[in-house]
Design an enzyme around this catalytic site. Structure first.
Site, mmCIF file in Angstrom:
data_model
loop_
_atom_site.group_PDB
_atom_site.id
_atom_site.type_symbol
_atom_site.label_atom_id
_atom_site.label_comp_id
_atom_site.label_asym_id
_atom_site.label_seq_id
_atom_site.Cartn_x
_atom_site.Cartn_y
_atom_site.Cartn_z
ATOM 1 N N PRO A 1 -0.399 -9.652 1.828
ATOM 2 C CA PRO A 1 0.882 -10.347 2.025
ATOM 3 C C PRO A 1 1.170 -10.546 3.517
ATOM 4 O O PRO A 1 1.639 -9.632 4.189
ATOM 5 C CB PRO A 1 1.893 -9.398 1.382
ATOM 6 C CG PRO A 1 1.256 -8.043 1.455
ATOM 7 C CD PRO A 1 -0.217 -8.245 1.438
ATOM 8 N N ASP B 1 0.097 -8.376 8.483
ATOM 9 C CA ASP B 1 0.126 -7.791 7.140
ATOM 10 C C ASP B 1 1.473 -7.102 6.952
ATOM 11 O O ASP B 1 1.757 -6.089 7.581
ATOM 12 C CB ASP B 1 -1.033 -6.792 7.041
ATOM 13 C CG ASP B 1 -1.111 -6.136 5.672
ATOM 14 O OD1 ASP B 1 -0.156 -6.278 4.883
ATOM 15 O OD2 ASP B 1 -2.137 -5.487 5.403
ATOM 16 N N HIS B 2 2.299 -7.648 6.090
ATOM 17 C CA HIS B 2 3.662 -7.126 5.974
ATOM 18 C C HIS B 2 3.729 -5.773 5.267
ATOM 19 O O HIS B 2 4.773 -5.143 5.219
ATOM 20 C CB HIS B 2 4.566 -8.132 5.253
ATOM 21 C CG HIS B 2 6.020 -8.002 5.633
ATOM 22 N ND1 HIS B 2 6.716 -6.829 5.504
ATOM 23 C CD2 HIS B 2 6.897 -8.896 6.159
ATOM 24 C CE1 HIS B 2 7.970 -7.007 5.915
ATOM 25 N NE2 HIS B 2 8.098 -8.241 6.324
ATOM 26 N N ARG B 3 2.594 -5.311 4.739
ATOM 27 C CA ARG B 3 2.634 -3.983 4.136
ATOM 28 C C ARG B 3 2.846 -2.918 5.206
ATOM 29 O O ARG B 3 3.406 -1.865 4.941
ATOM 30 C CB ARG B 3 1.321 -3.690 3.383
ATOM 31 C CG ARG B 3 1.183 -4.488 2.103
ATOM 32 C CD ARG B 3 -0.174 -4.293 1.484
ATOM 33 N NE ARG B 3 -1.249 -4.719 2.396
ATOM 34 C CZ ARG B 3 -2.543 -4.594 2.108
ATOM 35 N NH1 ARG B 3 -2.917 -4.045 0.985
ATOM 36 N NH2 ARG B 3 -3.453 -5.021 2.959
ATOM 37 N N VAL B 4 2.328 -3.185 6.413
ATOM 38 C CA VAL B 4 2.475 -2.178 7.464
ATOM 39 C C VAL B 4 3.291 -2.679 8.657
ATOM 40 O O VAL B 4 3.915 -1.899 9.371
ATOM 41 C CB VAL B 4 1.091 -1.666 7.949
ATOM 42 C CG1 VAL B 4 0.470 -0.771 6.896
ATOM 43 C CG2 VAL B 4 0.154 -2.810 8.282
#
Lengths: 566, 462
Positions: free
Chosen positions: B264, B434-437
């Site tokens: 994402p 990366d929007h997870r991190v």
């Protein structure tokens, strides 16, 4: 605890013939006798506590009356001396004490032998770790259960300590249990100096000589290392070294894909190593039922970081030195031509085990070993060079090579004690289960399908095969461990169980329902009425027995003839 | 017991026309009839099956088959299954022997309708196995199978292309001078899965062994957004109107790009004034300092203050905070793109960094980069400014947290805070993360820091 075993299982190199011994038809002939004998055993055991003193008296008399067998009657230091305090010797000693025998056990190394110190026990500690690592690392599995775990890691020393602590604990349990019962533990290497006479002592100390009415050899085995392989204990290792887990190599070659190799592949891959199997035969896991080994390969080998070379011998293995890696020379098993060279970080030699019988003094009583194994008859009585039985001398466990499993050794020891205390007994080796503690586990009892087919053809009966899957078992599905198969090979005409093979969650614990049925001679048409708790994995076997098509009526003599109200 | 599966007999009706033999008498009429030679395909026995292994042929060549009869036992990733015939006929030719592996949908044997056609089918199977398929089926083909459609002339140039991406060979001290490929078991498995030719991979493991990450790196070797290789609209050797299959490297890029869709990502842009940086560059250019090195250095210094932007998400469950700041910079090379890495760009001084950069570029052009020189990046820079591109958007290379797309710096009319209008050099940067991190505020703060460093670049030279 010591009935687990995988370590003393025979070899993938065709030098020890476990398969040949284990299906020796001699054992089958004694099935009827054995069953009859078993009934007596139950009675004896239940009253053994109360009648110990009198039993002891009886055994003394027995020794006096049977003593004139070549040797002049005399008094002995002990009724029974066992050389080797491994699981076999321990099992024999405990039973001997229960039977009222004055017993000594000679051990030159540590109590517990291979199984406890360098085999099944510490390996189970490592496998307990690898099983958990595997679960934690399986994102898919965790997700399916709705669990979230951040990256799993391990501390090598912590894992090694766990294995070592477990071995120490079991060792002291074993030592204490023998001491508490009054078994004399004599320290030193035992050597037979003549009939009913053993000397023991440490190197450099004066030897003591003791006499006993009966002697059991239970010296076990050591890892077998084929010629051309140089073991340095660091980068080229046997299971003895591997269990200390001194390092976790990036890439390890495992020579032999039997029990030992498989279990270590499970440990090493869970800890992050990559594994290359080297197998002399044409397929991996040659000792198992072909269908089981095929399925096991799909689950235990193919999806893991493992590759393999089959049909090759590791003819030369050089340890890592001078900045060079471990070098493994592969030779084609058939053409004997050089096939490939591997360069790896470590090599584990798991080509089976060789009997540890050197220095036993067998020449003093005219016994010649066969490839190191002590020749015995079906009652574990030692056979001399002329084919005659050596009186009062028995050999159990890995040293006789009949069935290289810790619990088989123990069972053989108990069988011998039964005989020397006046009751004939022959162990049915086809009822001895075996297990491999991979994740999931593999277990078996009796014949494989090809063995059963061969026997059926020879003896002219039909066989059938029934199978059930773990996928249909509620408990297995609840654990999200539906991978697995149970397989039953049986005679449809009379319902006799010829073999049961299980691959799946807790297979090693599940096999005993089948092995007990084989040992007791229970037929499928009877056991299928036994009730299993729901939901449990044991229902896999319940289903298995129920799915078998037997054309024989249930036994008329039900074990419980009257209804019992709850 | 093997499950019986009805499948696999897709008729290829066109077949071959029997050549009419002049001078043969009598049978000429029957020769007009189209022969029916059908192909037996590797069936898909499970949803995850991509290839199957022939366990055993239950029939041999020449055997008569009736409809519904089991012909072959196929081993999939899950189980062994009997495959039975949909048609009657004769097993004419076995194209994949026992123990062989074939992809799902590929022909494994030929079935002739009559005994007479057996020899014809045999000839057909030989021709298709020796000179690769003569297009004997009408079924839409898979990509790999498209290859034979390409005229030989066009196919030829694709071979050097594949060679061109070879980044050295697996030179292993103990592997007989590179003749033998030393790769770990998992590396081999991965190579098969990712369709990476191990011969083209440089090993970074002990003694030059190829390990899993080398294979992954080879598959990712061309990670970033497409960059125009050369201004030439059509490269020489490309024949228009043809379909050229991917080379191994291009296949890897394709997979990698598709894989990036599972991450994402989001983008944050920023406009940075570069007058001060340009001035600095002019001053120290003579000392061999390049703009790329300056940008990498500035980025690295900004990353020191924002370690989260230098992190990545490996397993979907955790942050991996990288211990060093390694700036990968995309470079277009023949037949692809590679990302040489400036290691510890925050710690190395600008002059050394510039020298290192020049060395890396030379090595990249000569295809001599070692794996650690192109696969250890923690943050990627992609600069298309030299082409006059003012803004673009980069695809995040899998395994890293962020990539920055740098546009051209150009004179722009800007209004200043005190109400004046002036001319300033400005460049647009656009970070994909990366929007997870990495969250929006992280990137915003990072870009603000970067802008400050670029606009006041004295720290870049220490």
């Amino acid at each position: 605890m010591h009935s687990t075993l995988s370590f003393s299982q025979a070899t993938t190199v065709p030098t020890t013939n476990y398969a040949f011994h284990s299906q020796s038809p001699i054992n089958l002939r004694f099935c009827g006798l054995r069953r009859e004998a078993f009934g007596i055993s139950i009675l004896t055991r239940s009253s053994s506590g109360r009648v110990r003193l009198s039993t002891r008296g009886r055994s003394k008399r027995t020794s006096a009356s049977t003593g004139n067998n070549g040797t002049p009657p005399k008094s002995f230091d002990y009724d029974l001396i066992i050389i080797g305090a491994g699981v076999g010797g321990h099992g024999a000693a405990l039973h001997a004490v229960e039977k009222g025998l004055k017993t000594a056990i000679i051990e030159g190394d540590v109590v517990g032998g291979t199984c406890v110190n360098r085999g099944c026990v510490p390996s189970k500690a490592l496998l307990a770790v690898s099983g958990r690592m595997r679960e934690l690392q399986s994102e898919h599995h965790m997700k399916a259960l709705g669990l979230q775990v951040s990256a799993a890691g391990y501390d090598r020393q912590g894992v090694a300590d766990h294995a070592n602590n477990l071995a120490s604990k079991i060792r002291s349990n074993l030592t204490n249990s023998m001491k508490a019962l009054g078994v004399d533990i004599l320290t030193g290497f035992g050597t037979i100096v003549g009939p009913q006479k053993v000397k023991y002592g440490k190197v450099g100390f004066t030897d003591n000589v003791v006499t006993a009415k009966d002697i059991i050899i239970a010296t076990g085995s050591v890892p077998f290392v084929p010629k051309g392989i140089e073991v340095d204990g660091k980068t080229v290792i046997t299971s003895d070294h591997a269990l200390k887990l001194e390092f976790v190599p990036d890439w390890i070659a495992i020579v032999g894909s039997g029990y030992i190799g498989l279990e270590f592949s499970d440990v090493y891959t869970a800890l992050g190593s990559e594994v290359t199997f080297i197998e002399a035969l044409d397929q991996l896991m040659p000792g198992f039922d072909p269908e089981i080994s095929k399925l096991a390969q799909r689950v235990l080998i193919n999806p893991r970081k493992i590759d393999y070379h089959t049909g090759v011998f590791a003819t030369k293995i050089t340890p890592a030195r001078d900045g060079k890696p471990v070098i493994v020379e592969l030779t084609d098993a058939k053409t004997k031509e050089h096939k490939d060279t591997l360069e790896v970080d470590a090599a584990l030699i798991a080509t089976g085990r060789a009997p540890f019988t050197y220095g036993l003094g067998l020449e003093n009583i005219n016994v010649v070993t066969q490839r190191g194994f002590v020749p015995v008859d079906e009652r574990m009585r030692v056979i001399d060079a002329n084919g005659n039985l050596v009186p009062h001398l028995y050999c159990i466990g890995d040293a006789n090579g009949k069935m290289m499993l810790a619990h088989a050794a123990s069972a053989q020891g108990i069988s011998v004690v039964e005989q020397v205390t006046g009751r004939d007994h022959v162990l049915n080796h086809l009822s001895v289960p075996a297990a491999c503690f991979t994740h999931p586990e593999i277990s078996m009892v009796g014949l494989t399908e090809p063995q059963a087919r061969e026997k059926a053809e020879k003896e002219g009966f039909e066989i059938s095969v029934a199978k059930t899957s773990f996928k249909a078992n509620t408990k297995a599905l609840a654990e999200n461990e539906g991978e697995g198969l149970a397989k039953l090979i049986y005679r449809p005409d009379n319902g006799e169980i010829l073999g049961v093979h299980i691959f799946g969650l807790h297979a090693a614990d599940l096999i005993h329902e089948a092995s007990n049925a084989v040992a007791l001679g229970t037929r499928i048409q009877d056991i299928r009425f036994a009730v299993h708790a729901h939901p449990t994995l044991s229902e896999v076997l319940d289903e298995l027995f129920k799915s078998a098509k037997v054309n024989a009526p249930e036994s008329t003599s039900s074990p419980i003839s009257e209804p019992v109200a709850a | 017991m093997a499950n019986v599966l009805q499948t696999s007999f897709l008729p290829s009706t066109s077949s071959l026309r029997r050549p009419s033999i002049s001078g043969s008498k009598g049978k000429s009429q029957s020769l007009q009839v189209k022969a029916k030679i059908r192909e037996i395909f590797m069936p898909a026995l499970s949803s995850t099956m991509t290839e199957g292994k022939i366990v055993s042929w239950m029939k041999s060549e020449g055997d008569k088959l009736s409809k519904g009869e089991s012909v072959v036992v196929v081993e999939s990733d899950k189980a062994d299954m009997d495959v039975e015939s949909f048609h009657e006929g004769f097993l004419a030719a076995i194209m994949v022997e026992e123990g062989g592996v074939a992809p799902v949908g590929s022909a494994i044997a030929l079935l002739a309708e009559t005994e007479d056609e057996i020899s014809e089918a045999k000839a057909k199977s030989q021709s298709s196995s020796s000179s690769t398929p003569q297009v004997v089926e009408e079924k839409p083909k898979q990509i790999e199978e498209a290859a034979p459609d390409v005229p030989a002339a066009a196919a030829a140039p694709s071979v050097p292309v594949a060679k061109a991406v070879t980044l050295g060979s697996a030179v292993h001290p103990a592997s007989e001078g590179g003749k033998r490929i030393v790769a770990s078991p998992y590396a081999k498995k991965l190579a098969k899965e990712l369709k990476v030719d191990l011969g083209t991979v440089v090993g970074s493991g002990p003694l030059g062994r190829i390990v899993a990450k080398d294979v992954e790196a080879a598959a990712v070797a061309v990670p970033v957004a497409a960059s125009p290789a050369k201004p030439d609209p059509v490269a020489p050797g490309i024949e228009l109107g043809t379909v050229v299959p991917f080379t191994t490297m291009q296949g890897a890029v394709s997979r990698n790009m598709v894989e990036s869709l599972s991450v994402p990502t989001f983008r944050v842009g920023y406009t940075i004034t570069t007058n001060a940086l340009d001035a600095l560059y002019k001053k120290i250019k003579s000392k061999g300092v390049t703009m790329t090195a300056l940008l990498a250095k500035a980025t690295a210094l900004a990353l020191v203050q924002h370690p989260v932007v230098n992190s990545c998400c490996r397993d979907g469950n955790s942050f991996t905070y990288n211990s060093s700041i390694n700036i990968a910079v995309a470079v277009a090379i023949d037949g692809g793109l590679i990302t040489p890495v400036l290691q510890d760009a925050d710690k190395v001084d600008i002059y050394t960094l510039s020298r290192k950069w020049k060395e890396l570029v030379d090595k990249a052009r000569a295809k001599q980069l070692q794996p650690h020189e192109y696969n250890t990046g923690t943050f990627t820079l992609s600069n298309l400014g030299m082409f006059g591109v003012d803004r673009f958007d980069a695809i995040l290379p899998p395994g890293t947290g962020a990539i920055m797309a740098v546009g051209a710096s150009q004179p722009t009319v800007v209004a200043s805070k005190d109400g004046r209008i002036g001319m300033k050099n400005q460049m647009q940067v656009n970070v994909t993360a990366d929007h997870r991190v990495i969250y929006g505020a992280d990137l915003a703060a990072f870009l603000q820091t970067l802008a400050k460093i670029v606009e006041d670049p004295k720290d870049l030279t220490f």
